[in-house]
Design a protein around this motif. Structure first.
Motif, mmCIF file in Angstrom:
data_model
loop_
_atom_site.group_PDB
_atom_site.id
_atom_site.type_symbol
_atom_site.label_atom_id
_atom_site.label_comp_id
_atom_site.label_asym_id
_atom_site.label_seq_id
_atom_site.Cartn_x
_atom_site.Cartn_y
_atom_site.Cartn_z
ATOM 1 N N GLY A 1 -14.373 2.556 -3.122
ATOM 2 C CA GLY A 1 -13.534 1.864 -4.096
ATOM 3 C C GLY A 1 -12.277 2.643 -4.444
ATOM 4 O O GLY A 1 -11.199 2.065 -4.623
ATOM 5 N N LEU A 2 -12.393 3.974 -4.549
ATOM 6 C CA LEU A 2 -11.215 4.804 -4.821
ATOM 7 C C LEU A 2 -10.170 4.660 -3.715
ATOM 8 O O LEU A 2 -8.971 4.544 -3.982
ATOM 9 N N VAL A 3 -10.636 4.684 -2.467
ATOM 10 C CA VAL A 3 -9.709 4.583 -1.336
ATOM 11 C C VAL A 3 -9.074 3.201 -1.287
ATOM 12 O O VAL A 3 -7.862 3.073 -1.073
ATOM 13 N N VAL A 4 -9.875 2.171 -1.485
ATOM 14 C CA VAL A 4 -9.342 0.803 -1.464
ATOM 15 C C VAL A 4 -8.294 0.626 -2.557
ATOM 16 O O VAL A 4 -7.214 0.060 -2.329
ATOM 17 N N LYS A 5 -8.595 1.108 -3.751
ATOM 18 C CA LYS A 5 -7.639 0.975 -4.855
ATOM 19 C C LYS A 5 -6.340 1.712 -4.543
ATOM 20 O O LYS A 5 -5.245 1.200 -4.802
ATOM 21 N N ARG A 6 -6.440 2.905 -3.978
ATOM 22 C CA ARG A 6 -5.240 3.669 -3.623
ATOM 23 C C ARG A 6 -4.434 2.928 -2.560
ATOM 24 O O ARG A 6 -3.190 2.834 -2.657
ATOM 25 N N ASP A 7 -5.112 2.382 -1.553
ATOM 26 C CA ASP A 7 -4.413 1.637 -0.502
ATOM 27 C C ASP A 7 -3.679 0.434 -1.082
ATOM 28 O O ASP A 7 -2.551 0.112 -0.673
ATOM 29 N N GLU A 8 -4.311 -0.238 -2.028
ATOM 30 C CA GLU A 8 -3.685 -1.408 -2.655
ATOM 31 C C GLU A 8 -2.473 -1.005 -3.493
ATOM 32 O O GLU A 8 -1.456 -1.702 -3.509
ATOM 33 N N GLU A 9 -2.582 0.117 -4.192
ATOM 34 C CA GLU A 9 -1.448 0.613 -4.990
ATOM 35 C C GLU A 9 -0.249 0.898 -4.092
ATOM 36 O O GLU A 9 0.897 0.582 -4.444
ATOM 37 N N ILE A 10 -0.513 1.481 -2.931
ATOM 38 C CA ILE A 10 0.566 1.796 -1.996
ATOM 39 C C ILE A 10 1.168 0.512 -1.432
ATOM 40 O O ILE A 10 2.403 0.372 -1.339
ATOM 41 N N ALA A 11 0.297 -0.430 -1.055
ATOM 42 C CA ALA A 11 0.777 -1.686 -0.467
ATOM 43 C C ALA A 11 1.611 -2.491 -1.451
ATOM 44 O O ALA A 11 2.578 -3.172 -1.059
ATOM 45 N N ASN A 12 1.264 -2.421 -2.734
ATOM 46 C CA ASN A 12 1.946 -3.229 -3.745
ATOM 47 C C ASN A 12 3.051 -2.467 -4.468
ATOM 48 O O ASN A 12 3.668 -3.017 -5.390
ATOM 49 N N PHE A 13 3.310 -1.255 -4.039
ATOM 50 C CA PHE A 13 4.262 -0.417 -4.769
ATOM 51 C C PHE A 13 5.694 -0.914 -4.578
ATOM 52 O O PHE A 13 6.114 -1.256 -3.471
ATOM 53 N N VAL A 14 6.428 -0.964 -5.669
ATOM 54 C CA VAL A 14 7.853 -1.322 -5.645
ATOM 55 C C VAL A 14 8.633 -0.131 -6.200
ATOM 56 O O VAL A 14 8.439 0.261 -7.360
#
Length: 677
Positions: free
Chosen positions: A208-221
């Motif tokens: 879950g930590l890795v998935v959340k980090r990946d999502e933060e990077i993908a959605n980062f503006v």
């Protein structure tokens, strides 16, 4: 006859050698044990000889995975002998019957305690033998250390809570992993996913930590932000830089981290301070010192080795196991402590001498070391079952050292250097903090200038530049690339350096952009596991976790990370660790409590309470069973649509029933490795 039961053959041989030396008579090797000259016997387990029985051992119907069977909660727990080590259990059964006295010599940790205790319980030893069983705590396989441990036996009764804690963990992991895995695998099938969806109380929050980090990077503006540096100069053309500190009035133009997002505001500050007098309003100059960093525990060593050598957590653990068992060059590696017993201080001259002989690059520093110094690492109150990882007293020739593989050399040198630091003086430096007012605005800087390197001498040429990588704007820390502050005084009568002697030559506008968080790598993922408190959502739990071990244990973290790769939930991209489509789909399908660290963090807190006699077995297992019932009912009502269209690895979920227990623990990397979550 006294029977010593070690955790593994290598430890058994070390105990036999130690006892033989004390007796000064030879021993005889037998099948599965060693017989001493006085009739005593040393035998061993081979890791866990027993494992939790499969669900179908409780009910034949559980061979088929069906939702209506869940949750499966045994009323009377059963253990079964592992097929590959059954013969060694037979050896122990015979020896235990013959023994008048038993000495438990499992590894000095929670799992090591349970490993031998569960064998003794399974073999149904008498109450008298159980009461009189002794405990031998060995964390260093070198003969002097083994002899000391053999002389200082303790009652095994002292360690019952440690064993109960490990037993609670084992059963809880089985209940949670087996039931949740069956539930989500069956529901995943309804969504069209043909594969096993393993769920574990540690592996899943980690994913879950890795998935959340990946999502933060993908959605980062990315956003632009602005800083202002003031360049001050005096009549002697001496100069230095300070950083603008936005006032309360600037808050509407800042983000949540205090960064100025409004460029005209920063430009206005630059214009206002240009060629304006600067008044030094605060000057703090202090000589400070920094003690040497503590020796390594396993996690800190894994994190440092990932940074320095790009080693995975599992590679570090395997390398340490080799240095400990095969070469006997370091102490017990699966340690969660960074401190040493005070009595270990007397061994320093021998250890330092061994380091100098073993590792040529450290020989010079061994000569400079001061064994009489006693750092804060030597603290009995901070040491429980095992101590920090340090070099042993064993010396080998240069030729033997060169035969070590590259990882073994690097890790040994890293451990040895950290140990040597304990016998060097503190690092001393001068810290200066300056504040100035320019045109109504506050500006600050900070500088650290080395005075005496002390333990930082061991960094060699990197000593002066150490720690410059993470310095902040307006903070100069001394050494290579740092700002040397000129003389500064608060005395207004000092025409050259006093508080009114400075002019802002100009203001420099610095344009920057916010950057996304970095993908996890081996080191940062381990750091996240050990510092899990900052990821916990419950404030009360977060507060209590700051002094605990984090997510997983020292012995299991590396295996848990590798397990997620084997199950196709994580993948590597260079040094980066990223989630796969299946990993992300699984996390999106699970309830919040299963994918955040809160639950497993609470477990570790409660398991630690059991080992400290602050909580009992039922106090832990009762609420857990109730929580599990709710999770299974929730799973039955939910179809994991996030997994639609994804392909499994082709496993038949029915065939996986025989391995359900491994959904919550990493399979043994070596046949004697501990169970993992």
């Amino acid at each position: 006859m006294k029977l010593y039961i070690a955790e593994k053959p290598s430890l058994g041989r070390a105990i036999a050698d130690g006892l033989t030396s004390l007796l000064n008579k030879p021993h005889r090797k037998q099948q599965g044990y060693i017989e001493l000259a006085n009739g005593d016997v040393v035998s061993w387990c081979i890791g866990h000889l027993l494992e939790q029985a499969e669900p179908d051992a409780y009910n034949e119907a559980y061979k088929s995975w069906k939702l209506e069977h869940l949750p499966i909660v045994p009323q009377e727990w059963q253990l079964k002998a592992k097929s590959q080590t059954r013969s060694q259990l037979t050896v122990l059964r015979k020896l235990v019957k013959q023994a008048d006295q038993i000495v438990h010599a499992g590894d000095p940790d929670r799992e090591g305690q349970l490993l031998v205790d569960e064998v003794l319980s399974h073999l149904k030893i008498s109450a008298h033998k159980r009461k009189n069983t002794q405990r031998c705590l060995i964390s260093d396989l070198n003969p002097p250390a083994v002899k000391r441990a053999l002389i200082n036996l303790r009652s095994n009764q002292e360690f019952v809570p440690l064993s109960v804690s490990a037993l609670s963990r084992s059963r809880a992991d089985w209940l949670y992993g087996m039931n949740m895995t069956r539930a989500y695998t069956l529901q995943g099938q309804k969504a069209g996913y043909q594969g096993v969806l393993s769920v574990g109380r540690v592996q899943t929050p980690l994913l879950g930590l890795v998935v959340k980090r990946d999502e933060e990077i993908a959605n980062f503006v990315s956003r632009d932000f602005y800083q202002v540096e003031a360049s001050l100069v005096n009549a002697n053309d001496e100069s230095f830089l300070l950083k603008w500190q936005p006032s309360e009035a600037c808050k509407p133009y800042q983000d949540e981290e205090g960064r100025v997002l409004h460029k005209p505001l920063a430009e206005n500050v630059c214009q206002r301070i240009h060629q304006q007098p600067a008044e030094i309003t605060k000057l703090e100059q202090k000589d400070k010192q920094q003690p040497p960093p503590l020796p390594f525990n396993l996690s800190t060593l894994q994190i440092e080795a990932a940074k320095a050598f790009a080693m995975s957590a599992q590679q570090v653990l395997d390398t340490c196991q080799s240095l400990y068992e095969r070469h006997q060059l370091i102490t017990y590696p699966r340690s969660d402590s960074r401190h040493l017993p005070v009595e270990q201080h007397s061994l320093a001259p021998n250890v330092i001498q061994a380091i100098g002989q073993n590792c040529q690059p450290l020989q010079h520093y061994c000569e400079l070391a001061q064994p009489s110094l006693k750092s804060k690492a030597f603290n009995d109150s901070k040491v429980e079952a095992h101590h920090a990882i340090v070099p042993s007293e064993k010396s080998i020739s240069s030729a033997q050292f060169e035969k070590l593989n590259q990882f073994e050399k690097k890790v040994y040198r890293h451990i040895a250097r950290q140990y040597l630091m304990q016998f060097f003086p503190a690092y001393q430096y001068a810290e200066t903090k300056v504040e100035a007012m320019i045109a109504g605005g506050l500006f600050k800087t900070q500088a650290k200038q080395p005075l005496k390197l002390g333990w930082k001498t061991l960094y060699g040429d990197k000593a002066n530049s150490n720690n410059t990588k993470n310095q902040q704007p307006g903070e100069q820390i001394g050494g290579k690339g740092s700002q040397d502050l000129p003389p500064i005084s608060l005395d207004p009568n000092d025409k050259q350096h006093g508080k009114h002697a400075w002019l802002c030559k100009n203001g420099n506008l610095i344009e920057k952009q916010t950057t996304p968080p970095e993908y996890f790598n081996d080191g940062t993922l381990l750091a996240a596991m050990t510092g899990i408190a900052r990821y916990v959502t419950n404030a009360d739990i977060r507060r209590t976790l700051k002094e605990t071990d984090g997510l997983g244990t020292e012995a299991t973290r590396a295996g848990i990370i590798e397990l997620l790769f084997k199950r196709n939930f994580l993948q590597r991209s260079g040094k980066q660790i990223r989630s796969t489509d299946v990993g992300r789909g699984l996390i999106k399908s699970l309830p919040e409590s299963a994918i955040t660290p809160d639950m497993t963090a609470l477990w570790e807190q409660q398991l630690n309470a059991i080992s400290q006699r602050e909580l009992n077995y039922q106090g832990f297992m009762g609420p857990l069973n109730q929580h599990l019932l709710g999770l299974i009912e929730q799973a039955k009502q939910h179809i994991p649509t996030a997994l639609q269209g994804l392909k499994g690895q082709g496993q038949s979920f029915k065939r996986k029933s025989s391995k359900a227990k491994s959904t919550s623990r990493k399979p043994a990397v070596k046949k004697y490795s501990k169970k993992q979550k």
